[in-house]
Structure formats: C-alpha cells, structure tokens
Design a protein around this motif. Structure first.
Motif, PDB file in Angstrom:
ATOM      1  N   LEU A  17       5.215  12.266  16.823  1.00  0.00           N
ATOM      2  CA  LEU A  17       3.878  12.832  16.596  1.00  0.00           C
ATOM      3  C   LEU A  17       2.984  12.447  17.776  1.00  0.00           C
ATOM      4  O   LEU A  17       2.216  11.485  17.700  1.00  0.00           O
ATOM      5  N   PRO A  18       3.081  13.168  18.884  1.00  0.00           N
ATOM      6  CA  PRO A  18       2.352  12.754  20.087  1.00  0.00           C
ATOM      7  C   PRO A  18       0.835  12.660  19.922  1.00  0.00           C
ATOM      8  O   PRO A  18       0.181  11.909  20.639  1.00  0.00           O
ATOM      9  N   ASP A  19       0.273  13.385  18.961  1.00  0.00           N
ATOM     10  CA  ASP A  19      -1.182  13.346  18.774  1.00  0.00           C
ATOM     11  C   ASP A  19      -1.609  12.419  17.631  1.00  0.00           C
ATOM     12  O   ASP A  19      -2.735  12.486  17.153  1.00  0.00           O
ATOM     13  N   ALA A  20      -0.709  11.529  17.233  1.00  0.00           N
ATOM     14  CA  ALA A  20      -1.011  10.628  16.114  1.00  0.00           C
ATOM     15  C   ALA A  20      -1.916   9.480  16.540  1.00  0.00           C
ATOM     16  O   ALA A  20      -1.815   8.963  17.645  1.00  0.00           O
ATOM     17  N   THR A  21      -2.807   9.116  15.612  1.00  0.00           N
ATOM     18  CA  THR A  21      -3.562   7.878  15.748  1.00  0.00           C
ATOM     19  C   THR A  21      -3.154   7.003  14.575  1.00  0.00           C
ATOM     20  O   THR A  21      -3.052   7.476  13.434  1.00  0.00           O
ATOM     21  N   ILE A  22      -2.915   5.755  14.862  1.00  0.00           N
ATOM     22  CA  ILE A  22      -2.493   4.795  13.841  1.00  0.00           C
ATOM     23  C   ILE A  22      -3.463   3.627  13.910  1.00  0.00           C
ATOM     24  O   ILE A  22      -3.658   3.033  14.973  1.00  0.00           O
ATOM     25  N   LYS A  23      -4.111   3.330  12.786  1.00  0.00           N
ATOM     26  CA  LYS A  23      -5.029   2.194  12.795  1.00  0.00           C
ATOM     27  C   LYS A  23      -4.848   1.372  11.526  1.00  0.00           C
ATOM     28  O   LYS A  23      -4.560   1.901  10.446  1.00  0.00           O
ATOM     29  N   ARG A  24      -5.010   0.070  11.686  1.00  0.00           N
ATOM     30  CA  ARG A  24      -4.938  -0.828  10.536  1.00  0.00           C
ATOM     31  C   ARG A  24      -6.227  -0.683   9.752  1.00  0.00           C
ATOM     32  O   ARG A  24      -7.316  -0.774  10.299  1.00  0.00           O
ATOM     33  N   VAL A  25      -6.099  -0.454   8.431  1.00  0.00           N
ATOM     34  CA  VAL A  25      -7.284  -0.242   7.602  1.00  0.00           C
ATOM     35  C   VAL A  25      -7.516  -1.369   6.592  1.00  0.00           C
ATOM     36  O   VAL A  25      -8.617  -1.497   6.068  1.00  0.00           O
ATOM     37  N   GLU A  26      -6.487  -2.153   6.312  1.00  0.00           N
ATOM     38  CA  GLU A  26      -6.619  -3.295   5.392  1.00  0.00           C
ATOM     39  C   GLU A  26      -5.667  -4.385   5.863  1.00  0.00           C
ATOM     40  O   GLU A  26      -4.608  -4.092   6.418  1.00  0.00           O
ATOM     41  N   GLU A  27      -6.037  -5.641   5.606  1.00  0.00           N
ATOM     42  CA  GLU A  27      -5.195  -6.763   5.995  1.00  0.00           C
ATOM     43  C   GLU A  27      -4.966  -7.693   4.816  1.00  0.00           C
ATOM     44  O   GLU A  27      -5.851  -7.900   3.994  1.00  0.00           O
ATOM     45  N   HIS A  28      -3.764  -8.249   4.781  1.00  0.00           N
ATOM     46  CA  HIS A  28      -3.414  -9.338   3.852  1.00  0.00           C
ATOM     47  C   HIS A  28      -3.673  -8.954   2.381  1.00  0.00           C
ATOM     48  O   HIS A  28      -4.362  -9.667   1.651  1.00  0.00           O
ATOM     49  N   ILE A  29      -3.121  -7.819   1.973  1.00  0.00           N
ATOM     50  CA  ILE A  29      -3.325  -7.305   0.616  1.00  0.00           C
ATOM     51  C   ILE A  29      -2.050  -7.534  -0.208  1.00  0.00           C
ATOM     52  O   ILE A  29      -0.977  -7.087   0.183  1.00  0.00           O
ATOM     53  N   PRO A  30      -2.154  -8.206  -1.354  1.00  0.00           N
ATOM     54  CA  PRO A  30      -0.980  -8.378  -2.201  1.00  0.00           C
ATOM     55  C   PRO A  30      -0.741  -7.125  -3.053  1.00  0.00           C
ATOM     56  O   PRO A  30      -1.683  -6.502  -3.535  1.00  0.00           O
ATOM     57  N   ASN A  31       0.514  -6.742  -3.210  1.00  0.00           N
ATOM     58  CA  ASN A  31       0.900  -5.594  -4.046  1.00  0.00           C
ATOM     59  C   ASN A  31      -0.009  -4.377  -3.841  1.00  0.00           C
ATOM     60  O   ASN A  31      -0.636  -3.889  -4.779  1.00  0.00           O
ATOM     61  N   PRO A  32      -0.072  -3.849  -2.639  1.00  0.00           N
ATOM     62  CA  PRO A  32      -1.031  -2.781  -2.365  1.00  0.00           C
ATOM     63  C   PRO A  32      -0.659  -1.425  -2.960  1.00  0.00           C
ATOM     64  O   PRO A  32       0.513  -1.119  -3.154  1.00  0.00           O
ATOM     65  N   VAL A  33      -1.689  -0.657  -3.240  1.00  0.00           N
ATOM     66  CA  VAL A  33      -1.554   0.764  -3.538  1.00  0.00           C
ATOM     67  C   VAL A  33      -2.058   1.467  -2.286  1.00  0.00           C
ATOM     68  O   VAL A  33      -3.172   1.210  -1.836  1.00  0.00           O
ATOM     69  N   LEU A  34      -1.244   2.329  -1.712  1.00  0.00           N
ATOM     70  CA  LEU A  34      -1.600   2.950  -0.438  1.00  0.00           C
ATOM     71  C   LEU A  34      -2.304   4.287  -0.602  1.00  0.00           C
ATOM     72  O   LEU A  34      -3.065   4.706   0.267  1.00  0.00           O
ATOM     73  N   SER A  35      -2.061   4.973  -1.697  1.00  0.00           N
ATOM     74  CA  SER A  35      -2.619   6.317  -1.854  1.00  0.00           C
ATOM     75  C   SER A  35      -4.136   6.318  -2.018  1.00  0.00           C
ATOM     76  O   SER A  35      -4.805   7.235  -1.575  1.00  0.00           O
ATOM     77  N   LEU A  84      -7.168   3.446  -1.503  1.00  0.00           N
ATOM     78  CA  LEU A  84      -7.459   2.070  -1.109  1.00  0.00           C
ATOM     79  C   LEU A  84      -8.369   1.339  -2.086  1.00  0.00           C
ATOM     80  O   LEU A  84      -8.263   0.126  -2.256  1.00  0.00           O
ATOM     81  N   LYS A  85      -9.250   2.067  -2.774  1.00  0.00           N
ATOM     82  CA  LYS A  85     -10.174   1.381  -3.684  1.00  0.00           C
ATOM     83  C   LYS A  85      -9.440   0.690  -4.842  1.00  0.00           C
ATOM     84  O   LYS A  85      -9.966  -0.240  -5.428  1.00  0.00           O
ATOM     85  N   VAL A  86      -8.228   1.112  -5.126  1.00  0.00           N
ATOM     86  CA  VAL A  86      -7.451   0.470  -6.192  1.00  0.00           C
ATOM     87  C   VAL A  86      -7.149  -0.984  -5.831  1.00  0.00           C
ATOM     88  O   VAL A  86      -6.977  -1.828  -6.711  1.00  0.00           O
ATOM     89  N   ASN A  87      -7.131  -1.306  -4.558  1.00  0.00           N
ATOM     90  CA  ASN A  87      -6.805  -2.659  -4.111  1.00  0.00           C
ATOM     91  C   ASN A  87      -7.958  -3.647  -4.258  1.00  0.00           C
ATOM     92  O   ASN A  87      -7.801  -4.827  -3.997  1.00  0.00           O
ATOM     93  N   ILE A  88      -9.101  -3.183  -4.698  1.00  0.00           N
ATOM     94  CA  ILE A  88     -10.265  -4.065  -4.910  1.00  0.00           C
ATOM     95  C   ILE A  88     -10.114  -4.674  -6.298  1.00  0.00           C
ATOM     96  O   ILE A  88     -10.447  -4.059  -7.316  1.00  0.00           O
ATOM     97  N   THR A  89      -9.596  -5.880  -6.360  1.00  0.00           N
ATOM     98  CA  THR A  89      -9.255  -6.500  -7.645  1.00  0.00           C
ATOM     99  C   THR A  89     -10.463  -6.783  -8.526  1.00  0.00           C
ATOM    100  O   THR A  89     -10.330  -6.856  -9.752  1.00  0.00           O
ATOM    101  N   ASP A  90     -11.640  -6.909  -7.925  1.00  0.00           N
ATOM    102  CA  ASP A  90     -12.848  -7.166  -8.726  1.00  0.00           C
ATOM    103  C   ASP A  90     -13.204  -5.990  -9.639  1.00  0.00           C
ATOM    104  O   ASP A  90     -14.007  -6.146 -10.560  1.00  0.00           O
ATOM    105  N   ARG A  91     -12.609  -4.843  -9.418  1.00  0.00           N
ATOM    106  CA  ARG A  91     -12.895  -3.671 -10.219  1.00  0.00           C
ATOM    107  C   ARG A  91     -12.264  -3.745 -11.614  1.00  0.00           C
ATOM    108  O   ARG A  91     -12.598  -2.969 -12.496  1.00  0.00           O
ATOM    109  N   TYR A  92     -11.332  -4.679 -11.814  1.00  0.00           N
ATOM    110  CA  TYR A  92     -10.531  -4.670 -13.031  1.00  0.00           C
ATOM    111  C   TYR A  92     -10.669  -5.957 -13.826  1.00  0.00           C
ATOM    112  O   TYR A  92     -10.861  -7.015 -13.278  1.00  0.00           O
ATOM    113  N   ALA A  93     -10.551  -5.811 -15.118  1.00  0.00           N
ATOM    114  CA  ALA A  93     -10.517  -6.950 -16.019  1.00  0.00           C
ATOM    115  C   ALA A  93      -9.199  -6.903 -16.784  1.00  0.00           C
ATOM    116  O   ALA A  93      -8.680  -5.837 -17.084  1.00  0.00           O
TER     117      ALA A  93
END
Length: 103
Positions: free
Chosen positions: A73-91, A93-102
C-alpha cells in the motif's frame, strides 16, 4: 494456568486512494505475523471510515509490519493511536476506556 496480561500498542492504517477493505488485508497481516511467530491483532474500524487497526505487544518494534504495509500500500499512513492497552478492542477505541464501565 493463567498467563500474564499482555499490553498492546494500537496502530491505525489509512490510505489516500488504495482500497484497504475487501482486499484480504487483515488476513495478510495475520499470515505475516504467523510466519514470523509474533503476536498481532487486526480489525476493521467501526468508528472511522476506510481504516484498519492492528495491535502488537507494547514496546515491540512495528517496522516489520510498517515495511510490509508500505510494500503493498504505497500511499498508506500508519500511526500509533493508543499505547499500553490491556485486552484492546480495535474496532472502536472508546471501548478501551475502562472508566466507562461498572461491574
């Protein structure tokens, strides 16, 4: 036996014109990492159009996958958007905010 929790860095792939959905991109990334015996997660995004995310264990060098992606993919840009996330959901990103859940 319980294994230690893996922390992941999440990267986002976008292109200007080259299609990245419907071209078996996720499977190709997975196969690359299987052949190298490395861990990877890959998902299409639901919160962003025309984007794919992948995650590799934190602190691992992403150059293998970045070089591969640029080769197909010659026109691809790849950037890191999150760091050091346990058990991530990639689809979505807001799902990875653990404070949202009880429990």
């Amino acid at each position: 036996m319980t294994s230690k929790l893996i922390y992941w860095d999440i990267y986002e792939i976008q292109t200007k014109e080259t299609p990245i959905r419907g071209v078996m991109l996720r499977g190709r990334i997975r196969k690359l990492y299987l052949e190298k015996e490395r861990n990877v997660l890959v998902e299409n995004t639901q919160d962003k159009e025309k984007s794919v995310r992948f995650a590799i264990p934190s602190k691992e060098d992403p150059s293998l996958i970045v070089e591969y992606l640029h080769s197909i993919l010659p026109d691809a840009t790849i950037k890191r958007v999150e760091e050091h996330i346990p058990n991530p959901v990639l689809s979505k990103l807001k799902v990875n905010i653990t404070d949202r859940y009880a429990l």
